[in-house]
Enzyme design. Structure first.
Site, PDB file in Angstrom:
ATOM      1  N   SER A 199       0.015  -0.130  -6.098  1.00  0.00           N
ATOM      2  CA  SER A 199      -0.558   0.874  -6.270  1.00  0.00           C
ATOM      3  C   SER A 199       0.544   1.278  -7.484  1.00  0.00           C
ATOM      4  CB  SER A 199      -0.730   2.078  -5.583  1.00  0.00           C
ATOM      5  OG  SER A 199       0.644   2.831  -4.615  1.00  0.00           O
ATOM      6  N   LYS A 242       6.640   8.014  -9.898  1.00  0.00           N
ATOM      7  CA  LYS A 242       5.638   7.866  -9.697  1.00  0.00           C
ATOM      8  C   LYS A 242       5.700   9.025  -9.038  1.00  0.00           C
ATOM      9  CE  LYS A 242       2.880   4.699  -6.237  1.00  0.00           C
ATOM     10  NZ  LYS A 242       2.885   3.564  -4.936  1.00  0.00           N
ATOM     11  N   SER A 278       3.071  -1.951  -2.765  1.00  0.00           N
ATOM     12  CA  SER A 278       2.792  -1.657  -3.934  1.00  0.00           C
ATOM     13  C   SER A 278       3.694  -1.371  -5.350  1.00  0.00           C
ATOM     14  CB  SER A 278       2.547  -0.129  -3.378  1.00  0.00           C
ATOM     15  OG  SER A 278       0.686   0.204  -3.048  1.00  0.00           O
TER      16      SER A 278
END
Lengths: 487, 102
Positions: free
Chosen positions: A153, A78, A177
């Site tokens: 996210s 990420k 997330s």
């Protein structure tokens, strides 16, 4: 497209010389080249660095050395995890072009275990969002239906694993997330206990809630990655001073005699097909020898409100560092304060601005007692509620999200509706507890459904044993529905 | 317990100033409505009587984490400065801070 393969299987094949890390990498890079134009899982693909890492793994195997538990396994990171010299953007204009001067501890540990980092994945800006639509670089698309969001996210990480761009991705989970996008994309996503994985080098959103964890295609791979990235790190003062986790070896011990609590509050707002899948997962636990119990923790109903005061309050403080002075974007102005304001106004997107203002308001004179301090007291109540439940149950079960993946654009204009997609994941962050989303069949719309298991602090081993049982039942269910024509 | 009046446009403008954000008129209108909805939802928390409940700022009770005070390797200064928008004499350079003549 490369079919998903397990990290455990890949690492074993590479370690014993049956497969080459470079060839495995090239397969995944070919899949990225062919399909990421459509999916947009990655902000950056680090092709050359990946090939160099894979070459070292192959050389080590050839010379009789052991490259480690994740030998040659491609991993997507990420884009809020710092990578030395490699752009780390948090999908924000304000960090566009920034190259961190150090690696996050999780990146170092993955590298030491022989993993091959393939790139940085798209996300909601600064991890604020539930759809990856808040990225400054455009949305990621759900591989199961490209008109729909992948969740967020960590949407880029979830989509990358789901479509076969990498067998493993790391995400971060502040209010769901990792688990919510895992559910929407049909992969496994685990949030470990707060403090079991170092946050050093994770760009902070809400420091008392943020935790790094794996997105994988199997529960065993999640256990493997947790074993690699977990354990004490003196560079993170909130990291627990305990021995490194060893959960993979206990994974197949089953759940005979465990009590699984079906969490009433999580079923309340969920769609009927999602509730049906959750009930089926509970029955699978019963079939494996667990006792089932319906259990109510009414305090979790307050989680959403408490979270949307606490997380923005912490964010408003953490994001004060983006002032145009030391890194990232600067928009010039006549004096420093005007430069700070011009930089932040141009560099942050709308959702980040909303949360900074919400947090600043919740902490401001006259409102702090009513909002922030009250939310911290609610946090205590939620922890007490879970403690009551865990006196009767070993793990709790519910849906990960109330619904399957929603269409791109459906919720962007209404932040409160977007926030409601995290209603089942937020309580674990407030309590600091571990939780995992496991894919379990499809909804009426044909899209993946995720069921969620929750466990007390540091009970990852119990959590993953139960997750393995649900995973096995999901595979049997999928085979039966394909063979019998049922949905 | 504190009364929680509905958020106004002036409140949002004030808070934006505290947070070093400049909002356009359109953003002020949009955010005032959106933030008011979130705060209305938070009224369930704001209106609870929790005077007897201690606050939890941190779920895991870890306090006073110390380490031996031994100098060690840290990040490279030049590498850090290379990421800054403006640098002079190994320091971060910013526009003037006070209202003095340039």
């Amino acid at each position: 497209m490369t079919p998903p393969r397990s990290a455990l299987g890949l690492a074993a094949a590479i370690r014993n010389g049956e497969a080459s890390a470079v060839e495995v990498l090239d397969d995944y890079l070919a899949a990225i080249d062919a399909h990421d134009g459509e999916i947009h899982a990655f902000n950056l693909v680090t092709r050359d660095a990946a090939r160099a890492q894979a070459t070292i793994v192959d050389q080590l195997v050839a010379s009789g050395g052991d490259p480690g538990l994740l030998a040659g396994v491609p991993v997507a990171l990420k884009d809020n995890l710092c990578t030395r010299g490699v752009p780390t953007t948090c999908s924000s204009r304000i960090l566009d072009g920034w190259r961190p001067p150090y690696d996050a501890t999780v990146v170092t540990r993955l590298g030491e275990a022989g993993a091959v980092m393939v790139g940085k994945t798209n996300m909601d800006e600064f991890a604020m969002g539930s759809s990856t639509e808040n990225s400054a670089f455009g949305p990621t698309r759900n591989p199961h239906d490209t008109s729909r969001v992948p969740g967020g996210s960590s949407g880029g990480s979830a989509a990358a694993v789901a479509v076969g761009f990498a067998p493993v991705a790391l995400g971060t989970d502040t209010g769901g997330s990792i688990r919510q996008p895992a559910a929407l994309c049909g992969v496994v996503g685990m949030k470990p206990t707060y403090g079991t994985v170092s946050r050093y080098g994770l760009v902070a959103f809400a420091s008392s809630l943020d935790q790094i964890g794996p997105l994988t295609t199997t529960v065993a791979d999640a256990a493997l990655v947790f074993d690699v990235i977990g354990g004490h790190d003196p560079a993170d003062s909130t990291c627990l001073d305990r021995p490194a986790p060893r959960v993979l070896s206990a994974l197949d011990e089953g759940i005979q005699g465990m009590t699984v609590g079906v969490l009433t509050e999580f079923l309340e707002g969920a769609d009927a097909d999602v509730v049906a899948r959750t009930r089926q997962a509970a029955e699978a636990c019963a079939a494996a020898g667990a006792r089932l119990e319906e259990i109510s923790v009414p305090e979790v109903r307050l989680g959403l409100s408490a979270y949307y005061l606490i997380a923005p309050a912490e964010a408003s403080s953490n994001l004060a560092r983006y002032d145009g002075v030391r890194f990232g974007l600067r928009v010039d102005a006549e004096d420093t304060m005007a430069m700070n304001t011009a930089t932040r106004s141009a560099g942050f997107g709308a959702e980040v601005k909303r949360r900074i203002m919400l947090g600043t308001y919740a902490l401001s004179a006259g409102y702090m007692d009513a909002y922030y301090s009250q939310a911290l007291r609610v946090r205590t109540k939620i922890i007490e509620g879970f403690e009551r439940a865990y006196r009767r149950c070993d793990v709790l079960l519910g849906p990960t999200t109330p619904s399957t993946a929603f269409p791109i654009g459906a919720k962007v204009g209404d932040p409160m509706t977007m926030y409601l997609s995290d209603v089942c994941t937020i309580p674990s962050n407030l309590a600091g507890h571990p939780a995992i989303s496991i894919p379990f069949g499809r909804g009426d719309d044909g899209l993946p459904v995720g069921v969620q298991l929750l466990a007390p602090a540091l009970a990852e081993s119990t959590l993953l044993r139960a997750a393995a049982v649900i995973e096995a039942a999901a595979v049997i269910e999928a085979a039966a529905s394909t063979g019998g024509g049922r949905t | 317990m504190v009364d929680t009046p509905r958020l106004t446009r002036e409140d949002v403008a004030h808070v934006a100033g505290l947070a070093r954000l400049h909002l356009s008129d359109e953003e002020l209108d949009l955010f005032t409505g959106q933030l008011a909805v979130v705060l209305d939802h938070a009224a369930d928390v704001a209106l609870l009587d929790l005077a007897d409940v201690p606050p939890t700022a941190h779920a895991m009770a870890v306090i006073n984490v110390l380490r031996p005070d031994i100098p060690g390797q840290t990040v490279d200064r030049e590498e850090v400065l290379a990421a800054a928008p403006s640098v002079e004499d190994h320091r971060f350079r910013v526009p003037r801070i006070l209202g003095e003549a340039p």
